[in-house]
Design a protein around this motif. Structure first.
Motif, PDB file in Angstrom:
ATOM      1  N   GLU A  35     -85.856  -0.450  28.995  1.00 61.86           N
ATOM      2  CA  GLU A  35     -86.644  -0.542  27.835  1.00 61.86           C
ATOM      3  C   GLU A  35     -86.676  -1.723  27.264  1.00 61.86           C
ATOM      4  O   GLU A  35     -85.720  -2.575  27.343  1.00 61.86           O
ATOM      5  N   VAL A  36     -88.214  -2.305  26.839  1.00 65.95           N
ATOM      6  CA  VAL A  36     -88.133  -3.621  26.350  1.00 65.95           C
ATOM      7  C   VAL A  36     -88.469  -3.295  24.888  1.00 65.95           C
ATOM      8  O   VAL A  36     -89.384  -2.623  24.374  1.00 65.95           O
ATOM      9  N   ILE A  64     -85.565  -9.011  22.004  1.00 67.86           N
ATOM     10  CA  ILE A  64     -86.513 -10.209  22.114  1.00 67.86           C
ATOM     11  C   ILE A  64     -87.361 -10.058  20.669  1.00 67.86           C
ATOM     12  O   ILE A  64     -87.846  -9.057  20.301  1.00 67.86           O
ATOM     13  N   ALA A  65     -88.055 -11.275  20.231  1.00 65.63           N
ATOM     14  CA  ALA A  65     -89.057 -11.252  19.428  1.00 65.63           C
ATOM     15  C   ALA A  65     -89.792 -12.534  19.417  1.00 65.63           C
ATOM     16  O   ALA A  65     -89.481 -13.549  19.900  1.00 65.63           O
ATOM     17  N   ILE A  66     -90.984 -12.508  18.779  1.00 71.62           N
ATOM     18  CA  ILE A  66     -91.733 -13.679  18.731  1.00 71.62           C
ATOM     19  C   ILE A  66     -91.697 -14.115  17.288  1.00 71.62           C
ATOM     20  O   ILE A  66     -92.093 -13.491  16.388  1.00 71.62           O
ATOM     21  N   ILE A  67     -91.332 -15.475  17.386  1.00 71.76           N
ATOM     22  CA  ILE A  67     -90.894 -16.119  15.908  1.00 71.76           C
ATOM     23  C   ILE A  67     -91.571 -17.320  15.950  1.00 71.76           C
ATOM     24  O   ILE A  67     -92.146 -17.961  17.111  1.00 71.76           O
ATOM     25  N   THR A  68     -91.473 -18.064  14.504  1.00 68.61           N
ATOM     26  CA  THR A  68     -92.345 -19.415  14.434  1.00 68.61           C
ATOM     27  C   THR A  68     -91.122 -20.380  14.985  1.00 68.61           C
ATOM     28  O   THR A  68     -89.951 -20.158  14.977  1.00 68.61           O
ATOM     29  N   ALA A  69     -91.656 -21.556  15.306  1.00 70.83           N
ATOM     30  CA  ALA A  69     -90.766 -22.438  15.553  1.00 70.83           C
ATOM     31  C   ALA A  69     -89.789 -23.125  14.270  1.00 70.83           C
ATOM     32  O   ALA A  69     -88.620 -23.580  14.711  1.00 70.83           O
ATOM     33  N   ILE A 125     -80.226 -11.258  27.781  1.00 65.39           N
ATOM     34  CA  ILE A 125     -81.395 -10.164  27.778  1.00 65.39           C
ATOM     35  C   ILE A 125     -81.107  -9.264  29.199  1.00 65.39           C
ATOM     36  O   ILE A 125     -80.794 -10.017  30.360  1.00 65.39           O
ATOM     37  N   SER A 126     -81.784  -7.967  29.211  1.00 61.34           N
ATOM     38  CA  SER A 126     -81.637  -6.886  30.326  1.00 61.34           C
ATOM     39  C   SER A 126     -82.612  -7.679  31.393  1.00 61.34           C
ATOM     40  O   SER A 126     -83.580  -8.585  30.974  1.00 61.34           O
ATOM     41  N   GLN A 127     -82.631  -7.051  32.692  1.00 63.88           N
ATOM     42  CA  GLN A 127     -83.723  -7.329  33.501  1.00 63.88           C
ATOM     43  C   GLN A 127     -85.180  -6.854  33.178  1.00 63.88           C
ATOM     44  O   GLN A 127     -86.153  -7.745  33.531  1.00 63.88           O
ATOM     45  N   ALA A 128     -85.284  -5.945  32.427  1.00 63.46           N
ATOM     46  CA  ALA A 128     -86.408  -5.533  31.997  1.00 63.46           C
ATOM     47  C   ALA A 128     -87.009  -6.450  30.961  1.00 63.46           C
ATOM     48  O   ALA A 128     -88.077  -6.919  30.958  1.00 63.46           O
TER      49      ALA A 128
END
Length: 295
Positions: free
Chosen positions: A98-99, A149-154, A280-283
């Motif tokens: 799962e991601v 994982i997440a998308i965040i600002t610099a 982090i996992s392989q996925a």
């Protein structure tokens, strides 16, 4: 007591003799005998009855009450171990997993959909769980390990994270075609704050950045509308009730909205990040690599 000893006991219970059990385990018979003896000594009980005869050449083995009880536990442990090995191998082969990813609302609506579908097509057995909100929400979920994982600002990056720069996108002013600023080539922050604004609710980087700019300039941000619904924001803007700032990707040719750059221009760096101390996992790695190749 270790898993090898439990496997040795299981083989004895099934084969009924040290010789046959050793053959099934592909090991020497004396080594098997010593393994069972050490297990008995460590537990302080006798596990194997060594009396009786199966034939003239070898004594028949049976388990004592303690041995039978331990064997039942051993069967469960061996089964669970096999299941765990199969699960991990399937994850390594990307046939399971799962991601969990935290994404800002604008990216979740305008940047990721086509890429998610392409990733899903390439890895049909992986589950994708998206948690959409502001960049601050993504950061909090990542810190609390609610996502991997997440998308965040610099600006949100810190030593606790590993990351890759995913994209750099221009922040623009979104205005209606009949708005007084519609004829401007570029819009200064001072001009921006002269008008009523529709903005995301607290938790979004855009809002925090705009309010910090207003404070630096000694200006007030006249927030007339607050909502996290991007389509509603676009309707408010297109009908001329307010203006806003969004990533350039949000405005399309189909919208009755103009996208004007700031003067000076403003760009936002967005990174895909994960906690350094929690590999982090392989996925997850497959998803990160996929996004980096398809930016």
């Amino acid at each position: 007591m270790d898993i090898r000893q439990l496997k040795h006991l299981d083989a004895l219970a099934k084969e009924g003799s040290f010789t046959k059990a050793a053959e099934s385990l592909n090991m020497a018979q004396p080594a098997l005998s010593q393994s069972i003896k050490r297990l008995e000594l460590s537990l302080g009980v006798t596990l194997v009855n060594r009396g009786g005869t199966a034939n003239k050449r070898e004594k028949k083995l049976s388990l004592t009450a303690e041995g039978a009880a331990l064997h039942q536990h051993a069967l469960l442990i061996i089964k669970q171990l096999k299941q765990a090995e199969a699960h991990i191998k399937s994850m390594a082969n990307l046939t399971k997993g799962e991601v969990r990813i935290g994404v800002p609302g604008m990216l979740g609506s305008f940047y990721l959909p086509s890429r998610l579908m392409a990733f899903r097509h390439q890895y049909p057995d992986l589950k994708l769980s998206l948690f959409e909100g502001g960049t601050r929400d993504s950061l909090k979920m990542l810190s609390r390990e609610e996502v991997d994982i997440a998308i965040i600002t610099a600006q949100d990056l810190s030593p606790e994270f590993e990351s890759h720069l995913l994209l750099t996108e221009q922040m623009v002013v979104a205005i209606g075609t009949e708005h007084p600023l519609a004829d401007e080539t570029a819009i200064s922050l001072e001009q921006f704050f002269e008008h009523e604004l529709v903005m995301f609710k607290p938790g979004y980087f855009h809002r925090e950045w705009m309010l910090s700019q207003a404070k630096t300039l000694g200006l007030n941000a006249n927030i007339a509308f607050e909502t996290n619904l991007i389509n509603l924001i676009k309707q408010v803007v297109s009908q001329g009730f307010a203006i806003t700032s969004v990533l350039e990707m949000v405005i399309s040719e189909r919208d009755d909205i103009l996208a004007k750059p700031f003067n000076p221009e403003v760009y936002l760096d967005l990174h895909i990040a994960w906690k350094r101390e929690r590999p982090i996992s392989q996925a997850d790695r497959a998803f990160v690599d996929f996004l980096m190749k398809n930016r």
